[in-house]
Design an enzyme around this catalytic site. Structure first.
Site, PDB file in Angstrom:
ATOM      1  N   LYS A 296      43.356  45.367  41.757  1.00 35.31           N
ATOM      2  CA  LYS A 296      43.147  44.122  42.267  1.00 35.31           C
ATOM      3  C   LYS A 296      42.248  43.889  43.414  1.00 35.31           C
ATOM      4  O   LYS A 296      41.395  43.179  43.421  1.00 35.31           O
ATOM      5  CB  LYS A 296      44.443  43.314  42.579  1.00 35.31           C
ATOM      6  CG  LYS A 296      44.375  42.126  42.971  1.00 35.31           C
ATOM      7  CD  LYS A 296      43.844  41.124  41.893  1.00 35.31           C
ATOM      8  CE  LYS A 296      43.790  39.648  42.423  1.00 35.31           C
ATOM      9  NZ  LYS A 296      43.280  38.869  41.247  1.00 35.31           N
TER      10      LYS A 296
ATOM     11  N   LYS B 190      42.056  36.391  52.475  1.00 38.08           N
ATOM     12  CA  LYS B 190      43.383  37.341  52.385  1.00 38.08           C
ATOM     13  C   LYS B 190      42.997  38.516  51.594  1.00 38.08           C
ATOM     14  O   LYS B 190      43.537  39.748  52.131  1.00 38.08           O
ATOM     15  CB  LYS B 190      44.405  36.536  51.953  1.00 38.08           C
ATOM     16  CG  LYS B 190      45.966  37.054  52.068  1.00 38.08           C
ATOM     17  CD  LYS B 190      46.160  38.133  50.565  1.00 38.08           C
ATOM     18  CE  LYS B 190      46.224  36.985  49.540  1.00 38.08           C
ATOM     19  NZ  LYS B 190      46.445  37.369  48.201  1.00 38.08           N
TER      20      LYS B 190
END
Length: 400
Positions: free
Chosen positions: A277, A345
């Site tokens: 990811k 983030k």
């Protein structure tokens, strides 16, 4: 007292003398299970854990042998909290239901006694499905990490819950990550115990692999399964799942994930899904920045960006990112499919990973600076295709 003697308790004295981080758990139900899971997670992470309070034994006799890098995990009752001025580093409240009302007289008094745990703590871990948890969230003086079975606003949420005679299964969803969890304990409330423990581990910096290892020791199966595709592909069920976990666990749940996605690929053991990811998020961010730069160049050179997009989308430069984001840039549509703040983030995590393994990340660092500038200028909740706004600011172009 008249002679000036100090009146204290074993727990209060332990809080005064303990040299290491303290995690304290209270609540009406699930305290012991949650406390045990937290303890086992930190043991699996290699920390020296001291388990005590209402579970195990008093920890005060052990305090001289504790080190700053250790961690103390305690289960506490409302009676112990009523005389305390100290707070733990992490305070966990599982839930509040009628209990000990022969002593506390009212639910409000009982709730307030439990809430004393938060007075000076660094982080409060709260159950958003519990009325008292929601009440505490609005009043505690410290940062809050929340969990829930059904509220998307929580930091950690359980989805697709399935209850069986001897076990429960659910998906733990946090910040675009999905982890399928099998708990070999009957009863729906065990889901809350696992969520509270996992939330506590995340607050104290445990890696997903470490949490998974602790759960595995208790017979819990786990997959980390981040997704890609954003809101449109979530709506039409064509997400891409990048999965980490044991092959046999992956095989067991692949069809379930496939019901929500067009692609389900096992990338390795637990943690490999998250690493994949991070790689995905680097590629997406850098693609969007390159696309923004290219369309800005076309506009400044007198060529319509829409025609450039139509001309190149079928060639080598074409991509899913281009097909999704170029029309948004051209239309001036910043409605979020994936917010800038969330991408910040993710890239922070990618850079942390790169620094840990010694990998280079100059392009990631550059696009992160652009995203941070956009956040600082009020665009944090916009779609990440709003990187084009950075180029508009630099060039004075009002629209593509």
């Amino acid at each position: 007292i008249a002679a000036g003697a100090m009146v204290t308790s074993e727990v209060e004295l332990f809080f005064d003398l303990c040299p290491c981080e303290i995690v304290a758990v209270t609540g009406s139900d699930g305290k012991t299970t949650t406390t045990t899971l937290i303890s086992e997670m930190f043991k699996a992470a290699g920390r020296t854990v001291h388990l005590g309070g209402n579970i195990g034994r008093p920890l005060l006799p052990d305090v001289d042998g504790m080190e700053p890098g250790d961690i103390a995990v305690l289960e506490l009752s409302s009676f112990q909290l009523m005389t305390m001025d100290q707070s733990p580093h992490i305070a966990v409240v599982t839930n509040i239901s009628p209990n000990h009302l022969d002593y506390h007289h009212t639910m409000e008094e009982y709730r307030d006694a439990k809430g004393l745990l938060f007075r000076q703590c660094e982080t409060a871990v709260l159950n958003l499905d519990d009325e008292a948890g929601r009440w505490y969230r609005e009043r505690v003086p410290c940062p809050v990490f929340t969990y829930s079975e059904n509220k998307d606003a929580a930091d950690l949420t359980a989805k697709n819950i399935r209850l069986f005679p001897g076990h429960v299964e659910f998906e733990a969803v946090s910040r675009q990550e999905i982890q399928r969890i099998h708990l070999p304990i009957p009863g729906g409330f065990t889901i809350y115990n696992a969520l509270a423990a996992a939330a506590c581990g995340l607050c104290l910096g445990l890696e997903l692999r470490e949490i998974a290892a602790a759960l595995a020791e208790k017979g819990v199966e786990m997959l980390d399964a981040p997704v890609s595709g954003g809101e449109p592909k979530a709506i039409d069920g064509t997400l891409s799942f990048m999965v980490g976990g044991k092959q046999e666990v992956f095989d067991k749940y692949k069809d379930l994930l496939g019901a929500m996605g067009a692609s389900v690929v096992r990338c390795g053991d637990v943690g490999a899904g998250n690493t994949t990811k991070l790689a995905n998020q680097i590629i997406v961010a850098c693609n969007i920045q390159a696309l923004s730069e290219a369309l800005t160049l076309a506009k400044m050179a007198g060529v319509e960006p829409e025609l450039v997009f139509q001309a190149i989308k079928g060639g080598l430069a074409g991509s899913t990112v281009m097909n999704a984001k170029a029309p948004m840039m051209i239309e001036g549509n910043d409605k979020p499919g994936f917010k800038i703040d969330l991408h910040i983030k993710d890239l922070n995590n990618a850079l942390d990973c790169a620094h840990t393994v010694g990998g280079p990340g100059p392009m990631t660092a550059e696009v992160q600076e652009v995203l941070q500038w956009l956040h600082n200028n009020g665009c944090g909740q916009d779609d990440h295709s709003s990187i084009i706004k950075y180029y508009k600011k630099l060039t004075g172009i009002e629209s593509l």
